[in-house]
Write a protein that holds these residues in place. Structure first.
Motif, PDB file in Angstrom:
ATOM      1  N   ASP A 140       0.818  -1.212   0.000  1.00 20.33           N
ATOM      2  CA  ASP A 140       0.000   0.000   0.000  1.00 20.33           C
ATOM      3  C   ASP A 140       0.854   1.265   0.000  1.00 20.33           C
ATOM      4  O   ASP A 140       0.446   2.292  -0.513  1.00 20.33           O
ATOM      5  CB  ASP A 140      -0.914   0.044   1.230  1.00 20.33           C
ATOM      6  N   HIS A 141       2.041   1.198   0.595  1.00 23.37           N
ATOM      7  CA  HIS A 141       2.876   2.404   0.702  1.00 23.37           C
ATOM      8  C   HIS A 141       3.533   2.793  -0.610  1.00 23.37           C
ATOM      9  O   HIS A 141       4.242   3.800  -0.687  1.00 23.37           O
ATOM     10  CB  HIS A 141       3.933   2.260   1.797  1.00 23.37           C
ATOM     11  N   GLY A 142       3.301   2.007  -1.661  1.00 18.90           N
ATOM     12  CA  GLY A 142       3.795   2.374  -2.981  1.00 18.90           C
ATOM     13  C   GLY A 142       5.210   1.953  -3.274  1.00 18.90           C
ATOM     14  O   GLY A 142       5.788   2.359  -4.275  1.00 18.90           O
ATOM     15  N   GLY A 143       5.792   1.135  -2.441  1.00 18.83           N
ATOM     16  CA  GLY A 143       7.139   0.648  -2.696  1.00 18.83           C
ATOM     17  C   GLY A 143       7.151  -0.301  -3.888  1.00 18.83           C
ATOM     18  O   GLY A 143       6.131  -0.501  -4.554  1.00 18.83           O
ATOM     19  N   PRO A 144       8.299  -0.911  -4.149  1.00 21.23           N
ATOM     20  CA  PRO A 144       8.390  -1.810  -5.301  1.00 21.23           C
ATOM     21  C   PRO A 144       7.559  -3.073  -5.108  1.00 21.23           C
ATOM     22  O   PRO A 144       7.351  -3.541  -3.982  1.00 21.23           O
ATOM     23  CB  PRO A 144       9.875  -2.148  -5.372  1.00 21.23           C
ATOM     24  N   GLU A 145       7.068  -3.609  -6.210  1.00 17.86           N
ATOM     25  CA  GLU A 145       6.353  -4.882  -6.192  1.00 17.86           C
ATOM     26  C   GLU A 145       7.315  -5.960  -5.710  1.00 17.86           C
ATOM     27  O   GLU A 145       8.492  -5.961  -6.072  1.00 17.86           O
ATOM     28  CB  GLU A 145       5.876  -5.184  -7.606  1.00 17.86           C
ATOM     29  N   MET A 146       6.818  -6.867  -4.874  1.00 18.22           N
ATOM     30  CA  MET A 146       7.669  -7.906  -4.308  1.00 18.22           C
ATOM     31  C   MET A 146       7.151  -9.288  -4.684  1.00 18.22           C
ATOM     32  O   MET A 146       5.945  -9.482  -4.784  1.00 18.22           O
ATOM     33  CB  MET A 146       7.685  -7.790  -2.782  1.00 18.22           C
ATOM     34  N   GLN A 147       8.060 -10.221  -4.870  1.00 12.11           N
ATOM     35  CA  GLN A 147       7.706 -11.621  -5.081  1.00 12.11           C
ATOM     36  C   GLN A 147       7.867 -12.318  -3.737  1.00 12.11           C
ATOM     37  O   GLN A 147       8.949 -12.326  -3.160  1.00 12.11           O
ATOM     38  CB  GLN A 147       8.628 -12.256  -6.110  1.00 12.11           C
ATOM     39  N   ILE A 148       6.760 -12.886  -3.236  1.00  9.10           N
ATOM     40  CA  ILE A 148       6.754 -13.476  -1.899  1.00  9.10           C
ATOM     41  C   ILE A 148       6.140 -14.870  -1.985  1.00  9.10           C
ATOM     42  O   ILE A 148       5.152 -15.073  -2.685  1.00  9.10           O
ATOM     43  CB  ILE A 148       5.919 -12.601  -0.935  1.00  9.10           C
ATOM     44  N   ALA A 149       6.704 -15.820  -1.248  1.00 11.97           N
ATOM     45  CA  ALA A 149       6.136 -17.172  -1.189  1.00 11.97           C
ATOM     46  C   ALA A 149       4.704 -17.085  -0.656  1.00 11.97           C
ATOM     47  O   ALA A 149       4.420 -16.327   0.271  1.00 11.97           O
ATOM     48  CB  ALA A 149       6.982 -18.067  -0.295  1.00 11.97           C
ATOM     49  N   GLU A 150       3.805 -17.844  -1.270  1.00 10.19           N
ATOM     50  CA  GLU A 150       2.376 -17.794  -0.921  1.00 10.19           C
ATOM     51  C   GLU A 150       2.101 -17.988   0.564  1.00 10.19           C
ATOM     52  O   GLU A 150       1.192 -17.374   1.104  1.00 10.19           O
ATOM     53  CB  GLU A 150       1.603 -18.867  -1.687  1.00 10.19           C
ATOM     54  N   HIS A 151       2.893 -18.810   1.231  1.00 12.74           N
ATOM     55  CA  HIS A 151       2.587 -19.093   2.638  1.00 12.74           C
ATOM     56  C   HIS A 151       2.838 -17.887   3.550  1.00 12.74           C
ATOM     57  O   HIS A 151       2.437 -17.902   4.703  1.00 12.74           O
ATOM     58  CB  HIS A 151       3.335 -20.343   3.129  1.00 12.74           C
ATOM     59  N   TRP A 152       3.479 -16.844   3.061  1.00 20.17           N
ATOM     60  CA  TRP A 152       3.695 -15.630   3.858  1.00 20.17           C
ATOM     61  C   TRP A 152       2.611 -14.578   3.626  1.00 20.17           C
ATOM     62  O   TRP A 152       2.640 -13.507   4.214  1.00 20.17           O
ATOM     63  CB  TRP A 152       5.048 -15.007   3.537  1.00 20.17           C
ATOM     64  N   ILE A 153       1.644 -14.862   2.775  1.00 23.15           N
ATOM     65  CA  ILE A 153       0.594 -13.903   2.430  1.00 23.15           C
ATOM     66  C   ILE A 153      -0.726 -14.317   3.077  1.00 23.15           C
ATOM     67  O   ILE A 153      -1.112 -15.475   3.018  1.00 23.15           O
ATOM     68  CB  ILE A 153       0.407 -13.821   0.895  1.00 23.15           C
ATOM     69  N   SER A 154      -1.392 -13.350   3.695  1.00 17.28           N
ATOM     70  CA  SER A 154      -2.733 -13.599   4.243  1.00 17.28           C
ATOM     71  C   SER A 154      -3.728 -12.694   3.530  1.00 17.28           C
ATOM     72  O   SER A 154      -3.468 -11.504   3.343  1.00 17.28           O
ATOM     73  CB  SER A 154      -2.776 -13.302   5.743  1.00 17.28           C
ATOM     74  N   THR A 155      -4.864 -13.272   3.164  1.00 17.09           N
ATOM     75  CA  THR A 155      -5.940 -12.484   2.573  1.00 17.09           C
ATOM     76  C   THR A 155      -7.154 -12.463   3.501  1.00 17.09           C
ATOM     77  O   THR A 155      -8.223 -12.005   3.118  1.00 17.09           O
ATOM     78  CB  THR A 155      -6.358 -13.057   1.203  1.00 17.09           C
ATOM     79  N   HIS A 156      -6.977 -12.948   4.714  1.00 19.26           N
ATOM     80  CA  HIS A 156      -8.080 -12.971   5.671  1.00 19.26           C
ATOM     81  C   HIS A 156      -8.515 -11.527   5.956  1.00 19.26           C
ATOM     82  O   HIS A 156      -7.678 -10.681   6.287  1.00 19.26           O
ATOM     83  CB  HIS A 156      -7.656 -13.658   6.965  1.00 19.26           C
ATOM     84  N   PRO A 157      -9.802 -11.219   5.807  1.00 22.53           N
ATOM     85  CA  PRO A 157     -10.271  -9.837   5.955  1.00 22.53           C
ATOM     86  C   PRO A 157      -9.886  -9.174   7.280  1.00 22.53           C
ATOM     87  O   PRO A 157      -9.512  -8.000   7.301  1.00 22.53           O
ATOM     88  CB  PRO A 157     -11.792  -9.955   5.825  1.00 22.53           C
ATOM     89  N   MET A 158      -9.931  -9.909   8.390  1.00 23.14           N
ATOM     90  CA  MET A 158      -9.588  -9.314   9.678  1.00 23.14           C
ATOM     91  C   MET A 158      -8.099  -8.965   9.741  1.00 23.14           C
ATOM     92  O   MET A 158      -7.721  -7.904  10.240  1.00 23.14           O
ATOM     93  CB  MET A 158      -9.942 -10.257  10.821  1.00 23.14           C
ATOM     94  N   VAL A 159      -7.255  -9.827   9.216  1.00 21.10           N
ATOM     95  CA  VAL A 159      -5.810  -9.576   9.209  1.00 21.10           C
ATOM     96  C   VAL A 159      -5.504  -8.351   8.348  1.00 21.10           C
ATOM     97  O   VAL A 159      -4.705  -7.491   8.733  1.00 21.10           O
ATOM     98  CB  VAL A 159      -5.043 -10.824   8.703  1.00 21.10           C
ATOM     99  N   VAL A 160      -6.152  -8.248   7.190  1.00 17.43           N
ATOM    100  CA  VAL A 160      -5.944  -7.104   6.292  1.00 17.43           C
ATOM    101  C   VAL A 160      -6.405  -5.809   6.964  1.00 17.43           C
ATOM    102  O   VAL A 160      -5.693  -4.806   6.951  1.00 17.43           O
ATOM    103  CB  VAL A 160      -6.666  -7.318   4.945  1.00 17.43           C
ATOM    104  N   ARG A 161      -7.582  -5.828   7.591  1.00 14.81           N
ATOM    105  CA  ARG A 161      -8.094  -4.625   8.288  1.00 14.81           C
ATOM    106  C   ARG A 161      -7.137  -4.169   9.375  1.00 14.81           C
ATOM    107  O   ARG A 161      -6.841  -2.982   9.509  1.00 14.81           O
ATOM    108  CB  ARG A 161      -9.469  -4.901   8.900  1.00 14.81           C
ATOM    109  N   GLN A 162      -6.658  -5.119  10.186  1.00 13.62           N
ATOM    110  CA  GLN A 162      -5.750  -4.782  11.279  1.00 13.62           C
ATOM    111  C   GLN A 162      -4.434  -4.218  10.757  1.00 13.62           C
ATOM    112  O   GLN A 162      -3.909  -3.243  11.305  1.00 13.62           O
ATOM    113  CB  GLN A 162      -5.489  -6.001  12.157  1.00 13.62           C
ATOM    114  N   ALA A 163      -3.901  -4.810   9.713  1.00 14.64           N
ATOM    115  CA  ALA A 163      -2.631  -4.332   9.151  1.00 14.64           C
ATOM    116  C   ALA A 163      -2.785  -2.931   8.561  1.00 14.64           C
ATOM    117  O   ALA A 163      -1.919  -2.069   8.752  1.00 14.64           O
ATOM    118  CB  ALA A 163      -2.125  -5.297   8.087  1.00 14.64           C
ATOM    119  N   ARG A 164      -3.883  -2.686   7.870  1.00 12.51           N
ATOM    120  CA  ARG A 164      -4.110  -1.359   7.289  1.00 12.51           C
ATOM    121  C   ARG A 164      -4.339  -0.320   8.373  1.00 12.51           C
ATOM    122  O   ARG A 164      -3.849   0.804   8.270  1.00 12.51           O
ATOM    123  CB  ARG A 164      -5.256  -1.392   6.293  1.00 12.51           C
ATOM    124  N   ALA A 165      -5.056  -0.678   9.432  1.00 15.40           N
ATOM    125  CA  ALA A 165      -5.284   0.252  10.542  1.00 15.40           C
ATOM    126  C   ALA A 165      -3.961   0.586  11.237  1.00 15.40           C
ATOM    127  O   ALA A 165      -3.698   1.749  11.561  1.00 15.40           O
ATOM    128  CB  ALA A 165      -6.270  -0.336  11.538  1.00 15.40           C
TER     129      ALA A 165
END
Length: 65
Positions: A32-57
């Motif tokens: 979100d901060h506009g830095g460079p696009e990153m390639q990350i292993a899938e197991h390090w990514i969460s799309t759970h809505p609560m996790v996303v809300r908390q991280a953005r807050a």
């Protein structure tokens, strides 16, 4: 895993962003901060809505300081 444009979080750092694309076990992630696009292993990514809300807050609170 989710489609491109899906809100997501890099759980290693708590960085919010979105999925740009996927490729065999990896996610291309745009922070979100506009830095460079990153390639990350899938197991390090969460799309759970609560996790996303908390991280953005947390990110927005940090930016206000």
């Amino acid at each position: 895993m989710s489609d491109p444009g899906t809100p997501a979080v890099d759980t290693r750092s708590g960085t919010p962003g979105e999925i740009v694309s996927r490729y065999t076990g990896y996610v291309f992630f745009q922070p979100d901060h506009g830095g460079p696009e990153m390639q990350i292993a899938e197991h390090w990514i969460s799309t759970h809505p609560m996790v996303v809300r908390q991280a953005r807050a947390a990110y927005e609170a940090q930016q206000r300081r």
